[in-house]
Design a protein around this motif. Structure first.
Motif, PDB file in Angstrom:
ATOM      1  N   GLN A   1      -2.648   5.960  -2.267  1.00  6.77           N
ATOM      2  CA  GLN A   1      -2.487   6.322  -3.666  1.00  6.77           C
ATOM      3  C   GLN A   1      -2.475   5.103  -4.580  1.00  6.77           C
ATOM      4  OE1 GLN A   1      -2.193   8.963  -5.756  1.00  6.77           O
ATOM      5  NE2 GLN A   1      -2.964  10.245  -4.102  1.00  6.77           N
ATOM      6  N   TRP A   2      -2.006   3.997  -4.082  1.00  4.46           N
ATOM      7  CA  TRP A   2      -1.896   2.810  -4.936  1.00  4.46           C
ATOM      8  C   TRP A   2      -1.816   1.563  -4.062  1.00  4.46           C
ATOM      9  CZ3 TRP A   2       1.876  -0.972  -5.672  1.00  4.46           C
ATOM     10  CH2 TRP A   2       1.695  -1.774  -6.815  1.00  4.46           C
ATOM     11  N   ARG A   3      -2.330   0.472  -4.570  1.00  3.16           N
ATOM     12  CA  ARG A   3      -2.275  -0.817  -3.882  1.00  3.16           C
ATOM     13  C   ARG A   3      -2.088  -1.895  -4.936  1.00  3.16           C
ATOM     14  NH1 ARG A   3      -7.241   1.433  -4.055  1.00  3.16           N
ATOM     15  NH2 ARG A   3      -8.771   0.302  -5.308  1.00  3.16           N
TER      16      ARG A   3
ATOM     17  N   TRP B   1       6.267  10.112   0.581  1.00  3.67           N
ATOM     18  CA  TRP B   1       5.193   9.130   0.677  1.00  3.67           C
ATOM     19  C   TRP B   1       5.686   7.945   1.497  1.00  3.67           C
ATOM     20  CZ3 TRP B   1       2.536   8.554  -4.809  1.00  3.67           C
ATOM     21  CH2 TRP B   1       1.958   9.788  -5.164  1.00  3.67           C
ATOM     22  N   ARG B   2       4.733   7.123   1.942  1.00  9.54           N
ATOM     23  CA  ARG B   2       5.066   5.911   2.680  1.00  9.54           C
ATOM     24  C   ARG B   2       4.677   4.687   1.869  1.00  9.54           C
ATOM     25  NH1 ARG B   2       3.254   9.368   6.828  1.00  9.54           N
ATOM     26  NH2 ARG B   2       4.714   9.568   8.583  1.00  9.54           N
TER      27      ARG B   2
ATOM     28  N   LEU C   1       0.853  -1.186   0.000  1.00  8.31           N
ATOM     29  CA  LEU C   1       0.000   0.000   0.000  1.00  8.31           C
ATOM     30  C   LEU C   1       0.888   1.235   0.000  1.00  8.31           C
ATOM     31  CD1 LEU C   1      -2.913   1.197   0.284  1.00  8.31           C
ATOM     32  CD2 LEU C   1      -2.507   1.213   2.765  1.00  8.31           C
ATOM     33  N   VAL C   2       0.598   2.192  -0.919  1.00  6.57           N
ATOM     34  CA  VAL C   2       1.349   3.452  -1.003  1.00  6.57           C
ATOM     35  C   VAL C   2       0.463   4.571  -0.461  1.00  6.57           C
ATOM     36  CG1 VAL C   2       2.519   5.085  -2.513  1.00  6.57           C
ATOM     37  CG2 VAL C   2       2.642   2.633  -3.003  1.00  6.57           C
ATOM     38  N   ILE C   3       1.000   5.349   0.506  1.00  4.37           N
ATOM     39  CA  ILE C   3       0.233   6.401   1.173  1.00  4.37           C
ATOM     40  C   ILE C   3       0.910   7.744   0.875  1.00  4.37           C
ATOM     41  CG2 ILE C   3      -0.642   7.225   3.392  1.00  4.37           C
ATOM     42  CD1 ILE C   3      -0.164   4.332   4.438  1.00  4.37           C
ATOM     43  N   ASP C   4       0.119   8.746   0.407  1.00  6.92           N
ATOM     44  CA  ASP C   4       0.713  10.021  -0.007  1.00  6.92           C
ATOM     45  C   ASP C   4       0.931  10.958   1.174  1.00  6.92           C
ATOM     46  OD1 ASP C   4      -1.720  11.167   0.645  1.00  6.92           O
ATOM     47  OD2 ASP C   4      -2.382  11.392  -1.436  1.00  6.92           O
ATOM     48  N   GLU C   5       1.391  12.186   0.889  1.00  6.92           N
ATOM     49  CA  GLU C   5       1.714  13.149   1.948  1.00  6.92           C
ATOM     50  C   GLU C   5       0.469  13.636   2.682  1.00  6.92           C
ATOM     51  OE1 GLU C   5       1.262  15.803  -1.762  1.00  6.92           O
ATOM     52  OE2 GLU C   5       1.751  13.721  -1.223  1.00  6.92           O
TER      53      GLU C   5
ATOM     54  N   ILE D   1       9.556   7.413   1.213  1.00  3.61           N
ATOM     55  CA  ILE D   1      10.187   7.636  -0.089  1.00  3.61           C
ATOM     56  C   ILE D   1       9.995   9.097  -0.458  1.00  3.61           C
ATOM     57  CG2 ILE D   1      10.144   7.066  -2.542  1.00  3.61           C
ATOM     58  CD1 ILE D   1       9.224   4.300  -1.821  1.00  3.61           C
ATOM     59  N   LEU D   2      11.118   9.778  -0.759  1.00  2.00           N
ATOM     60  CA  LEU D   2      11.052  11.193  -1.143  1.00  2.00           C
ATOM     61  C   LEU D   2      10.558  11.292  -2.585  1.00  2.00           C
ATOM     62  CD1 LEU D   2      11.708  14.045  -0.057  1.00  2.00           C
ATOM     63  CD2 LEU D   2      13.925  13.844  -1.221  1.00  2.00           C
ATOM     64  N   ILE D   3       9.385  11.894  -2.787  1.00  4.79           N
ATOM     65  CA  ILE D   3       8.805  12.061  -4.121  1.00  4.79           C
ATOM     66  C   ILE D   3       9.394  13.282  -4.808  1.00  4.79           C
ATOM     67  CG2 ILE D   3       6.675  12.415  -5.420  1.00  4.79           C
ATOM     68  CD1 ILE D   3       6.969   9.638  -4.141  1.00  4.79           C
ATOM     69  N   ARG D   4       9.470  14.367  -4.091  1.00  2.00           N
ATOM     70  CA  ARG D   4      10.131  15.590  -4.537  1.00  2.00           C
ATOM     71  C   ARG D   4      10.506  16.362  -3.289  1.00  2.00           C
ATOM     72  NH1 ARG D   4       4.719  16.146  -5.792  1.00  2.00           N
ATOM     73  NH2 ARG D   4       3.605  17.835  -4.711  1.00  2.00           N
ATOM     74  N   GLU D   5      11.170  17.469  -3.468  1.00  3.88           N
ATOM     75  CA  GLU D   5      11.655  18.196  -2.308  1.00  3.88           C
ATOM     76  C   GLU D   5      10.507  18.578  -1.375  1.00  3.88           C
ATOM     77  OE1 GLU D   5      14.394  22.131  -1.229  1.00  3.88           O
ATOM     78  OE2 GLU D   5      13.960  21.591  -3.320  1.00  3.88           O
TER      79      GLU D   5
END
Length: 377
Positions: free
Chosen positions: A295-297, A357-358, A286-290, A349-353
């Motif tokens: 966001q995605w599974r 996300w987790r 599972l991807v979790i946004d800021e 995980i750093l998406i941008r500066e």
């Protein structure tokens, strides 16, 4: 005295006679005066003395191809005054060649006057605009319909007319030619419209969009054809001239988006490939946004927890404040609401500066195994 004689007496005509070898035979006193010369001063002089280069070319072409009936109609000529000024005239007359040994051209000239001034102003304005358009980096185009499109019909009929009525390029600048990779020795404006803007389902849909928008749209996609036959995907800003329900011309600018669409297509393919890779992972991911939203599974997550339970699982994971990069055992409800024990691993995980996300990996724990293990690289 009849009216013609009266006019000839009161308003001296501007006349001249020329020989086929390019010499002035005779000029009327009024024409000599208009040009600033004394009577008979120009007799025997070369025609280049009083005609500009383009007019000399026109006159020589006339001698080379004399009219069968010897009648000369409506020549546009430019004469050069003694002081260097120009005299723009419309001329007509007689080219004698049937009954004489050496052909002679007799011309009656009418000065354009104020009309000539307006024509010069229009010519200069057109030249300036043409130079600006040709040097512009934006690709501009204009299609003119020799057979106007009647837009008082159904969309299907309008589409048919747009592609079947006689039309031609009115203006395509150098930037436009570059988009279509036109060779420098080929004049885009002389090419058939359908060769580069063919009728196709995509372009029919483009015209339908124009119809719905009253031929006033921005960023409308069409699929054109480059000089080598390869497709060109372009976005069009389009405007049109419509008079009494008839489309006379369309014009606008284009932007080549072929590379952008290819990059988008490649990105979509890569994303699709990554989806298939993660769907092949047996653990639930599972991807979790800021904003703490899922966001995605992957497929394993949906099989274990369901499609609509992502937000609830994300909340449970975040509420438990799981440590980073370690495995931790946590009870979680499955698809049927049954509580099951899972080993959970979270990574940031750093998406941008400034935006992270987790990624949570959930693996069903073996019975009796309750431990925390560091994940070493």
């Amino acid at each position: 005295m009849d009216i013609l004689n009266l006019l000839a007496h009161k308003a001296q005509p501007l006349t001249s006679s020329l020989s086929m070898n390019g010499q002035l035979i005779d000029l009327s006193a009024s024409l000599s005066d208009q040009l600033g010369y004394a009577p008979q001063e120009l007799s025997g002089q070369p025609i280049e003395r009083i005609f500009n280069v383009e007019s000399v070319r026109t006159l020589k072409s006339l001698f080379a191809n004399p009219p069968a009936d010897e009648q000369v109609h409506s020549l546009e000529l430019t004469l050069i005054r003694h002081n260097g000024g120009l005299l723009h005239v419309v001329a007509c007359g007689l080219l004698e060649w049937r009954t004489v040994e050496a052909a002679r051209l007799h011309l009656l000239k009418i000065p354009l006057g104020a009309l000539g001034h307006r024509l010069r102003e229009m010519h200069n304005a057109n030249e300036v605009m043409s130079q600006m358009l040709q040097s512009a980096k934006v690709a501009y185009w204009c299609i003119e319909f020799a057979e106007a499109v009647d837009i008082n019909h159904s969309p299907d009929e309008i589409v048919r007319q747009v592609f079947e009525n006689d039309s031609h390029w009115r203006l395509c600048n150098r930037a436009m030619a570059d988009v279509y990779e036109m060779p420098s020795d080929v004049d885009f404006n002389q090419q058939p419209v359908r060769l580069y803007w063919p009728r196709s389902p995509a372009n029919e849909e483009f015209v339908r969009r124009l119809i719905e928008a009253g031929f006033h749209v921005d960023c409308a996609l069409s699929v054109d054809r480059r000089h080598d036959g390869s497709p060109a995907y372009v976005e069009n800003d389009v405007r049109a001239t419509i008079v009494n329900g008839h489309l006379l011309r369309m014009w606008g600018s284009i932007r080549d988006v072929s590379q952008e669409l290819r990059m988008q297509h490649d990105a979509e393919q890569r994303i699709d490939a990554l989806r298939r890779v993660f769907d092949a992972v047996p653990d639930a991911v599972l991807v979790i946004d800021e904003h703490l939203q899922p966001q995605w599974r992957n497929a394993a997550f949906e099989e274990t927890f369901g499609i609509t339970h992502g937000a609830g699982i994300a909340r449970l994971l975040l509420d438990n404040g799981l440590p980073e990069r370690t495995w931790h055992t946590l009870p979680l409800p499955d698809l049927r609401g049954r509580e099951r024990s899972f080993n959970v691993h979270c990574s940031r995980i750093l998406i941008r500066e400034g935006v992270a996300w987790r990624v949570a990996v959930l693996r069903e724990s073996r019975q009796g195994m309750r431990r925390v293990e560091e994940l070493h690289p």
